[in-house]
Design a protein around this motif. Structure first.
Motif, PDB file in Angstrom:
ATOM      1  N   PRO A 131      19.983   9.748  13.653  1.00 50.27           N
ATOM      2  CA  PRO A 131      19.737  10.710  13.066  1.00 50.27           C
ATOM      3  C   PRO A 131      19.991  12.641  13.259  1.00 50.27           C
ATOM      4  O   PRO A 131      20.206  13.303  11.743  1.00 50.27           O
ATOM      5  N   ARG A 267      14.724  19.554  13.655  1.00 46.56           N
ATOM      6  CA  ARG A 267      13.487  18.409  13.986  1.00 46.56           C
ATOM      7  C   ARG A 267      11.787  18.415  13.820  1.00 46.56           C
ATOM      8  O   ARG A 267      11.812  19.750  15.137  1.00 46.56           O
ATOM      9  N   ARG A 268      11.607  17.705  13.006  1.00 45.95           N
ATOM     10  CA  ARG A 268       9.546  17.621  13.312  1.00 45.95           C
ATOM     11  C   ARG A 268      10.357  16.501  14.005  1.00 45.95           C
ATOM     12  O   ARG A 268       9.574  15.588  14.067  1.00 45.95           O
ATOM     13  N   LYS A 282       9.641  12.677  12.852  1.00 41.25           N
ATOM     14  CA  LYS A 282       9.488  11.995  11.920  1.00 41.25           C
ATOM     15  C   LYS A 282      10.759  12.800  10.599  1.00 41.25           C
ATOM     16  O   LYS A 282      11.052  11.852   9.712  1.00 41.25           O
ATOM     17  N   HIS A 283      11.066  13.709  10.992  1.00 44.01           N
ATOM     18  CA  HIS A 283      11.839  13.991   9.610  1.00 44.01           C
ATOM     19  C   HIS A 283      13.206  15.015   9.984  1.00 44.01           C
ATOM     20  O   HIS A 283      12.782  15.693  11.334  1.00 44.01           O
ATOM     21  N   SER A 285      14.636  18.784   8.540  1.00 48.67           N
ATOM     22  CA  SER A 285      15.360  20.164   7.599  1.00 48.67           C
ATOM     23  C   SER A 285      16.407  20.884   7.987  1.00 48.67           C
ATOM     24  O   SER A 285      16.488  21.418   8.981  1.00 48.67           O
ATOM     25  N   VAL A 290      14.242  18.849   3.972  1.00 52.03           N
ATOM     26  CA  VAL A 290      14.485  17.756   4.366  1.00 52.03           C
ATOM     27  C   VAL A 290      15.888  17.204   4.295  1.00 52.03           C
ATOM     28  O   VAL A 290      15.867  16.619   2.825  1.00 52.03           O
ATOM     29  N   TYR A 292      17.253  14.542   6.621  1.00 55.39           N
ATOM     30  CA  TYR A 292      16.890  13.105   7.132  1.00 55.39           C
ATOM     31  C   TYR A 292      15.746  12.703   7.175  1.00 55.39           C
ATOM     32  O   TYR A 292      14.871  13.667   8.019  1.00 55.39           O
ATOM     33  N   ARG A 293      15.292  11.292   6.935  1.00 58.76           N
ATOM     34  CA  ARG A 293      14.121  11.388   6.993  1.00 58.76           C
ATOM     35  C   ARG A 293      13.785   9.602   8.052  1.00 58.76           C
ATOM     36  O   ARG A 293      14.878   9.096   7.822  1.00 58.76           O
ATOM     37  N   ASN A 294      13.052  10.107   8.661  1.00 51.61           N
ATOM     38  CA  ASN A 294      13.293   8.049   9.940  1.00 51.61           C
ATOM     39  C   ASN A 294      12.647   7.012   8.798  1.00 51.61           C
ATOM     40  O   ASN A 294      11.600   7.068   8.900  1.00 51.61           O
ATOM     41  N   VAL A 297       9.477   5.762  11.644  1.00 52.33           N
ATOM     42  CA  VAL A 297       8.441   6.169  11.362  1.00 52.33           C
ATOM     43  C   VAL A 297       6.900   5.148  12.290  1.00 52.33           C
ATOM     44  O   VAL A 297       6.863   4.721  11.308  1.00 52.33           O
TER      45      VAL A 297
END
Length: 361
Positions: A131, A267-268, A282-283, A285, A290, A292-294, A297
């Protein structure tokens, strides 16, 4: 976008690394299914079945006759990987080989001569899919730093680090001049794959430093023995470009010709403190966007597991003609070519210039 279809894979080998893939199939059965595992002995096969609930076979032919998977993972010792790969390619089966695809330069050249033109071999090089690295790569490719000119990696070893350097610089198969040195110094080494030792006595550990000159762009390789596990050595990644610099999660660049500004990758990460959403990424930003998105999830997986699952899913989509090749054999051959040059330069004390190999054409 990672495919959400179920990926069916076979596995040749039942060692520590192979269990990474079986663990993902157990954790995400709707996304991954192991059709079988090839082990050398029946006793080992019985142990694998008892632990993972997966049928085992003594030969690749038996594995393929039972059920044809999307592709087969080759996860065996370095010396055995080329022949296992050749056998599967001869059967017309897509392959995801572990890193490196062959142990030495002669082995890389021979493997490429035998299977390179088939297009059936990908390599499980997952680091650019981790990530944090994937988010950094997105910023670099978006031109936030201008033209990338150098990458410094102090994190993982040899071909993995070279993959990061080449990917972030975008150098492809450029000829490289490699200069390496190794230094020994005392360092406590309390944690290894076997667990905590309880011993904080400093040991004599080597740090390898190498410059990789691609002709106008360069990489700096910095790795200390057992750096993956040792909690006393942090990780560091620096990307320098013509318009700015990225250091780990911080980016500095010009907002206008007289105004340098700094921003961070954020990171969220849920499940921390009083967040009750469950432990999960989660992602990531950057400046409210955003980057990158996992793709998994809700799984609660580590960054490394996310990356391995991602390359599995991408390999499945590729094998089904539903997606692009995730990491072609040629890329992995080039990574290991340079990592072998690092080791040679350290061993001889002289610079090593790589040649333009057949896979570069």
């Amino acid at each position: 976008m990672t495919s959400t279809a179920q990926t069916r894979f076979g596995l040749v080998g039942s060692g520590w690394r192979g269990e990474f893939f079986l663990r993902l199939a157990r954790l995400l059965p709707e996304r991954f299914r192991a059709t079988g595992v090839v082990t050398r002995t029946g006793s080992r096969g019985d142990a694998v079945t008892a632990e993972w609930g997966v049928r085992t076979f003594r030969t690749t032919a038996e594995l393929l006759a039972h059920e044809r998977p999307d592709f087969v993972i080759v996860s065996v010792p370095w010396s055995a990987t080329p022949d296992a790969t050749r056998e599967l390619v001869a059967a017309g089966v897509p392959v995801l080989a572990e890193t490196p695809p062959a142990p030495d330069l002669a082995g890389l050249r021979s493997l490429w001569a035998d299977v390179g033109d088939t297009g059936l071999v990908q390599v499980a090089e997952q680091y650019l899919l981790m990530p944090g690295h994937a988010a950094r790569l997105e910023l670099v490719r978006a031109g936030l730093l201008g033209d990338p000119t150098s990458v410094q990696v102090s994190s993982t070893h040899l071909y993995h680090a070279v993959s990061l350097i080449r990917g972030l610089l975008g150098v492809g198969y450029d000829v490289a001049e490699v200069s390496g040195r190794s230094f020994v110094a005392p360092l406590a080494n309390p944690l290894s794959p076997a667990g905590w030792s309880g011993d904080a006595t400093p040991q004599q550990l080597s740090t390898t430093l190498a410059t990789i000159d691609f002709g106008g762009r360069m990489g700096l390789y910095d790795f200390t023995d057992n750096q993956w596990w040792n909690p006393l050595r942090t990780r560091r990644l620096v990307v320098r470009g013509s318009l700015g610099e990225l250091v780990d999660d911080r980016v500095v660049r010009l907002a206008d010709p007289t105004t340098p500004v700094e921003s961070s990758l954020v990171r969220r990460q849920t499940g921390v403190d009083l967040n009750l959403e469950g432990l999960d990424l989660k992602h990531i930003s950057f400046d409210g966007r955003v980057v990158y998105r996992n793709p998994f999830v809700g799984s609660g997986m580590s960054d490394d597991d996310i990356a391995v699952a991602d390359i599995l899913a991408r390999a499945g989509a590729w094998a089904r003609d539903e997606g692009a090749a995730p990491y072609p054999l040629a890329e992995a051959c080039q990574d290991h070519l340079i990592s072998l040059a690092i080791e040679e330069s350290v061993r001889t004390g002289r610079p090593v210039v790589t040649a333009t190999e057949a896979w570069a054409r």
